[in-house]
Design a protein around this motif. Sequence first.
Motif, PDB file in Angstrom:
ATOM      1  N   UNK A 158      42.484  33.428  35.911  1.00 14.20           N
ATOM      2  CA  UNK A 158      41.391  33.184  36.837  1.00 14.20           C
ATOM      3  C   UNK A 158      41.955  32.826  38.210  1.00 14.20           C
ATOM      4  N   UNK A 159      41.328  33.376  39.258  1.00 18.84           N
ATOM      5  CA  UNK A 159      41.802  33.128  40.620  1.00 18.84           C
ATOM      6  C   UNK A 159      40.802  32.304  41.441  1.00 18.84           C
ATOM      7  N   UNK A 160      39.520  32.444  41.113  1.00 16.06           N
ATOM      8  CA  UNK A 160      38.483  31.680  41.809  1.00 16.06           C
ATOM      9  C   UNK A 160      37.681  30.898  40.776  1.00 16.06           C
ATOM     10  N   UNK A 161      37.743  29.582  40.875  1.00 18.26           N
ATOM     11  CA  UNK A 161      37.074  28.728  39.894  1.00 18.26           C
ATOM     12  C   UNK A 161      36.125  27.781  40.621  1.00 18.26           C
ATOM     13  N   UNK A 162      34.848  27.856  40.222  1.00 21.37           N
ATOM     14  CA  UNK A 162      33.835  26.972  40.801  1.00 21.37           C
ATOM     15  C   UNK A 162      33.332  26.014  39.727  1.00 21.37           C
ATOM     16  N   UNK A 211      45.245  30.346  40.462  1.00 17.85           N
ATOM     17  CA  UNK A 211      44.091  29.966  41.282  1.00 17.85           C
ATOM     18  C   UNK A 211      44.408  30.066  42.766  1.00 17.85           C
ATOM     19  N   UNK A 212      43.476  30.687  43.477  1.00 20.23           N
ATOM     20  CA  UNK A 212      43.558  30.732  44.934  1.00 20.23           C
ATOM     21  C   UNK A 212      42.406  29.953  45.577  1.00 20.23           C
ATOM     22  N   UNK A 213      41.318  29.769  44.835  1.00 18.56           N
ATOM     23  CA  UNK A 213      40.173  28.983  45.306  1.00 18.56           C
ATOM     24  C   UNK A 213      39.735  28.031  44.197  1.00 18.56           C
ATOM     25  N   UNK A 230      49.392  24.280  41.366  1.00 12.70           N
ATOM     26  CA  UNK A 230      48.565  25.326  41.990  1.00 12.70           C
ATOM     27  C   UNK A 230      49.212  25.794  43.297  1.00 12.70           C
ATOM     28  N   UNK A 231      50.343  26.434  43.162  1.00 10.04           N
ATOM     29  CA  UNK A 231      51.120  26.821  44.329  1.00 10.04           C
ATOM     30  C   UNK A 231      50.510  27.999  45.094  1.00 10.04           C
ATOM     31  N   UNK A 232      49.552  28.715  44.479  1.00 11.57           N
ATOM     32  CA  UNK A 232      48.898  29.844  45.143  1.00 11.57           C
ATOM     33  C   UNK A 232      47.546  29.468  45.742  1.00 11.57           C
ATOM     34  N   UNK A 233      47.171  28.210  45.630  1.00 13.10           N
ATOM     35  CA  UNK A 233      45.853  27.780  46.088  1.00 13.10           C
ATOM     36  C   UNK A 233      45.770  27.830  47.618  1.00 13.10           C
ATOM     37  N   UNK A 234      44.705  28.458  48.108  1.00 15.82           N
ATOM     38  CA  UNK A 234      44.499  28.556  49.558  1.00 15.82           C
ATOM     39  C   UNK A 234      43.253  27.803  50.031  1.00 15.82           C
ATOM     40  N   UNK A 235      42.271  27.636  49.152  1.00 12.65           N
ATOM     41  CA  UNK A 235      41.027  26.935  49.505  1.00 12.65           C
ATOM     42  C   UNK A 235      40.759  25.852  48.462  1.00 12.65           C
ATOM     43  N   UNK A 236      40.578  24.618  48.933  1.00 11.97           N
ATOM     44  CA  UNK A 236      40.269  23.491  48.050  1.00 11.97           C
ATOM     45  C   UNK A 236      39.085  22.731  48.636  1.00 11.97           C
ATOM     46  N   UNK A 237      38.003  22.703  47.871  1.00 13.21           N
ATOM     47  CA  UNK A 237      36.786  22.016  48.305  1.00 13.21           C
ATOM     48  C   UNK A 237      36.505  20.864  47.339  1.00 13.21           C
ATOM     49  N   UNK A 238      36.679  19.644  47.822  1.00 15.49           N
ATOM     50  CA  UNK A 238      36.354  18.454  47.007  1.00 15.49           C
ATOM     51  C   UNK A 238      35.412  17.542  47.804  1.00 15.49           C
ATOM     52  N   UNK A 239      34.494  18.171  48.501  1.00 20.38           N
ATOM     53  CA  UNK A 239      33.512  17.428  49.285  1.00 20.38           C
ATOM     54  C   UNK A 239      32.406  16.885  48.379  1.00 20.38           C
ATOM     55  N   UNK A 241      50.607  26.732  50.041  1.00 18.92           N
ATOM     56  CA  UNK A 241      49.826  27.849  50.581  1.00 18.92           C
ATOM     57  C   UNK A 241      48.419  27.437  50.992  1.00 18.92           C
ATOM     58  N   UNK A 242      48.100  26.163  50.877  1.00 21.32           N
ATOM     59  CA  UNK A 242      46.726  25.725  51.151  1.00 21.32           C
ATOM     60  C   UNK A 242      46.370  25.932  52.614  1.00 21.32           C
TER      61      UNK A 242
END
Length: 350
Positions: A43-47, A69-71, A90-99, A116-117
């Motif tokens: 999985x690359x995008x997990x919501x 994961x990238x998102x 998560x070394x490939x993660x580019x978007x992290x939303x913890x709002x 890579x964030x």
Amino acid sequence: MKFSDIANTYTINVLLKVDYKDVACEESGKNLFSIPLNLFQNVTKLSLKNNKITLEDRDKEILGRYINLTELHLNENNITVLNNNSFYNLKNLTILDISNNCINTVHKAAFAGLNQLSVLNLSYNMIAQLDSDTFSSLESLTVLDLQYNFLKYFHIQSSFKPIKIVLAGNPWICSCDLLDLQIWLTASNVTLENESNTTCTFSNTVEKISIKMAAIQTADCKIEKTSLENTVTSTPAANLRSKLPLVGKSWTFLAGVLGFVLGTTLLIFTAVKCPAWYHYVISYRHHRLEENDTEIFEQEFSADMSPSPSGSGTSNEEPIVIFEKVHACGDEEDGFIEDKYIDIYINEKR
């Protein structure tokens, strides 16, 4: 080129395209208390929006398995603390939303490993303090959203250079603690989004002023810093001077402590020695012979001196006197008791 070679090349290209294809997984609003295990490993995008995830150690371990994961969207959950290495694998993660969580503590190395964030959203939380090195490892970060937290100041490293930063909605204080951030915003090329609502207030007024336009005097801050350093430097000497007079005034306290120690020692000594004294006293229990007891004592003494009926054949032998030890609870004695009243009685009989 043979047809088989062409086919093999085509197959390899198709496989490569499949491998790099985005694999999205939607797990929002499912009342989850932890990150699920039964997701696709690629999985690359997990919501995981709108759940009850707290991001404890078990969640960190499970999350580390999804290395592609990238998102990652963890907004609207129950996260309160971001511990060190929370997203380390998560070394490939580019978007992290913890709002939209309840985050009040962000440890210094919370985002370690996220090389890579690019986008980090920490808005609408309860963050009141951030270490200046918190974002220093995020070399690829372009957007940092910190709006609507409880930040009053923010010491930031000059090497940290995102493209856009959002700081509105925080209770910034126009003081020397904010000077580093003000200088950084002015000197760098960063874009301060929603600048008109990014304001601070001085301690003696309620008027809100743009954080970039607030008249924080650099000279005043230098004077304040110098006086603070002098105060810290002189603290040991001041403490020593403050302690010297107390030595003369605390003689009553010292006397009390000494009396307490001596009293305690005496009590311990008495408690140890009392049993020995008690045994000594009760082992020497005697009384003066009364006048009417002399005849009884004489009869008992004569009876002890008379030969035993069963020993008629040994009448010429001297009588054997047997002394019975009455009290045996004390220390071992030699069996003889000296009593002046017995000596007087024997002398009178002679």
